[in-house]
Design a protein around this motif. Structure first.
Motif, mmCIF file in Angstrom:
data_model
loop_
_atom_site.group_PDB
_atom_site.id
_atom_site.type_symbol
_atom_site.label_atom_id
_atom_site.label_comp_id
_atom_site.label_asym_id
_atom_site.label_seq_id
_atom_site.Cartn_x
_atom_site.Cartn_y
_atom_site.Cartn_z
ATOM 1 N N LEU A 1 0.788 -1.231 0.000
ATOM 2 C CA LEU A 1 0.000 0.000 0.000
ATOM 3 C C LEU A 1 0.821 1.282 0.000
ATOM 4 O O LEU A 1 0.619 2.163 -0.832
ATOM 5 N N TYR A 2 1.768 1.385 0.924
ATOM 6 C CA TYR A 2 2.515 2.633 1.035
ATOM 7 C C TYR A 2 3.351 2.895 -0.206
ATOM 8 O O TYR A 2 3.369 4.000 -0.743
ATOM 9 N N GLU A 3 3.997 1.859 -0.693
ATOM 10 C CA GLU A 3 4.862 2.058 -1.863
ATOM 11 C C GLU A 3 4.051 2.361 -3.120
ATOM 12 O O GLU A 3 4.486 3.149 -3.952
ATOM 13 N N ASP A 4 2.873 1.754 -3.247
ATOM 14 C CA ASP A 4 2.003 2.097 -4.375
ATOM 15 C C ASP A 4 1.613 3.562 -4.318
ATOM 16 O O ASP A 4 1.651 4.276 -5.317
ATOM 17 N N MET A 5 1.227 4.002 -3.133
ATOM 18 C CA MET A 5 0.826 5.398 -2.978
ATOM 19 C C MET A 5 1.968 6.320 -3.422
ATOM 20 O O MET A 5 1.753 7.288 -4.152
ATOM 21 N N LYS A 6 3.181 5.982 -2.996
ATOM 22 C CA LYS A 6 4.330 6.824 -3.370
ATOM 23 C C LYS A 6 4.574 6.783 -4.873
ATOM 24 O O LYS A 6 4.889 7.783 -5.501
ATOM 25 N N ARG A 7 4.419 5.607 -5.437
ATOM 26 C CA ARG A 7 4.704 5.399 -6.851
ATOM 27 C C ARG A 7 3.739 6.177 -7.740
ATOM 28 O O ARG A 7 4.120 6.694 -8.774
ATOM 29 N N TYR A 8 2.496 6.263 -7.336
ATOM 30 C CA TYR A 8 1.470 6.867 -8.189
ATOM 31 C C TYR A 8 1.277 8.350 -7.932
ATOM 32 O O TYR A 8 0.457 8.983 -8.580
#
Lengths: 264, 199
Positions: free
Chosen positions: A223-230
């Protein structure tokens, strides 16, 4: 005979004419039931009236956001990844159930404080069933066999129901995103959490809290890394997700416990 | 006499027409086939796998752009400043923002493997509507709302709320802060950089 036939025809005719109207009205009536309180048209108008976001501490918050980001990549993620490779997912889910079950007093009391007696009853039943039939809360027979879904309420929401404003946004080291109201709620919930009394010493308490978070992250690793990625500005993205999430919870809209926000 | 009866029947049919037309073209009725088509593309075995990624995404985006209003989204995420931008800048932004959404969310929905989707309600206010759905996700129901706008009898999606969290609003807040700091050209540059990280 003729008359009654005419009457029947007349009513049929009326029904025919009004049919569409009734259908439309029925739809509208259904619609209003589903609407959350005074918020009637708000979600349809979201983009026309900008919501207030108070973030006077943004420079400080951004620093702490960076600190948490480092803590995530240096500590939380490696620990959680190692734990995830060693412990199978079923066990981790059971541990998650256990942590949830221990926190039951928080939910029961906050339901009561908000006058949600049915919710308090459900969470109390869940606690009793899961602590016994669910073997100390590791299973969730209350949901699986009795269909009792948890009614999570916390002290931050209670304060909101009582009319306290949200206050400025905060991003604190380790704890993560909060508003002023939720930081008061955080302290209030700590008083209701059995862990506070079982573990006399703060190190044990911190260990329990960390174990809960590592376990939660292991169940939802991306979740956290997806948020950062997008996102183009992860600090703002996180702030918006957090505020949306808390505001929806206060309105009792259907949200699952949002792990991204709880774990960071 | 027969003509009169026929006329009456015709007149009655006319009363029903608007209702029937409305029922056929409601937002939920228009969204359902959209999702069905997307699911069919996602589950199509001839389009599966990393090798078919390009073909699959072209097909999805070709379809999605008919049903999702990326112009409306672009306008909303930029906000008040949109009107002051030249047509070329608006178009440039729309292309970049559409690409970002494609990069960000197609990767997510490509993991779809037949999870159940339920339609749980719809609300209409003037030319806008919310269609509520929920999708099964690891034994839990994840609420997903589609926010739609009616343009020429077509209901077009312009925002998706997952668990009540608005996608467009999230980008709008990010862009607001970037626009204040780096102006429109800075935002375009950041978008280009972000999109290149997905390649």
């Amino acid at each position: 005979m003729m008359i009654s036939k005419k009457i029947v025809l007349f009513f049929l005719f009326l029904a025919f004419l009004l049919g569409p109207v009734w259908v439309v009205q029925a739809d509208e009536a259904e619609g209003t039931v589903a609407l959350p309180r005074d918020d009637r048209n708000k979600d349809l108008d979201t983009f026309f009236d900008p919501e207030d976001i108070t973030d006077p501490f943004e420079p400080m918050n951004r620093v702490f956001f960076q600190v948490n980001d480092k803590l995530y990549f240096w500590i939380l993620k490696p620990v959680s990844t190692a734990y995830r490779t060693v412990v199978p997912v079923d066990f981790r889910q059971c541990f998650g159930n256990f942590f949830d079950n221990v926190a039951a007093p928080v939910r029961v009391v906050n339901n009561l404080l908000q006058g949600k007696f049915a919710g308090a009853g459900i969470d109390l039943s869940r606690f009793l069933i899961n602590s016994t039939a669910g073997v100390l809360g590791f299973g969730d027979p209350a949901l699986i066999s009795f269909g009792l879904e948890p009614r999570p309420e916390d002290f931050g929401q209670t304060l909101g129901v009582w009319g306290l404003g949200e206050g400025p946004y905060l991003c604190l080291p380790i704890i993560g995103p909060l508003t002023f109201r939720d930081s008061a709620g955080f302290a209030g919930d700590a008083l209701l959490h059995p862990g506070t009394y079982v573990f006399g010493n703060p190190v044990d308490r911190a260990a329990y809290y960390s174990a809960d978070r590592v376990n939660m992250l292991s169940l939802h690793p991306d979740l956290y890394e997806d948020m950062k990625r997008y996102s183009l500005d992860p600090y703002i993205s996180m702030r918006q997700f957090y505020l949306d999430y808390r505001r929806n919870k206060l309105l009792d809209r259907p949200v699952r416990s949002n792990v991204m926000i709880n774990e960071l | 006499m027969n003509y009169k009866k026929l006329l009456l029947v015709l007149a009655l049919c006319c009363c029903w027409l608007p209702a029937v037309a409305q029922a056929v073209s409601g937002p939920t009725e228009q969204l359902k086939p959209t999702l069905d088509t997307l699911i069919a593309i996602l589950l199509d075995p001839s389009l599966k796998g990393e090798k078919q990624k390009e073909a699959r995404r072209t097909k999805i985006m070709g379809y999605v752009t008919q049903k999702f209003d990326f112009r409306e989204m672009s306008q909303r995420v930029i906000g008040r400043e949109w009107k002051d931008l030249s047509k070329e800048k608006q178009d440039r932004f729309q292309v970049l923002f559409t690409k970002l959404l494609e990069n960000a969310y197609l990767g997510k929905i490509e993991t779809y493997s037949g999870e159940e989707i339920q339609f749980t309600g719809e609300r209409i206010k003037d030319n806008r509507a919310i269609v509520s759905t929920q999708i099964e996700n690891n034994g839990q129901w994840l609420p997903v709302d589609y926010i739609m706008i009616k343009k020429a009898e077509q209901w077009m999606v312009y925002d998706i709320n997952i668990e009540g969290m608005s996608l467009v609003r999230n980008y709008m807040e990010q862009f607001k802060s970037i626009l204040r700091r780096d102006k429109f050209d800075g935002l375009v540059k950041l978008l280009e950089e972000k999109n290149s990280t997905f390649e």
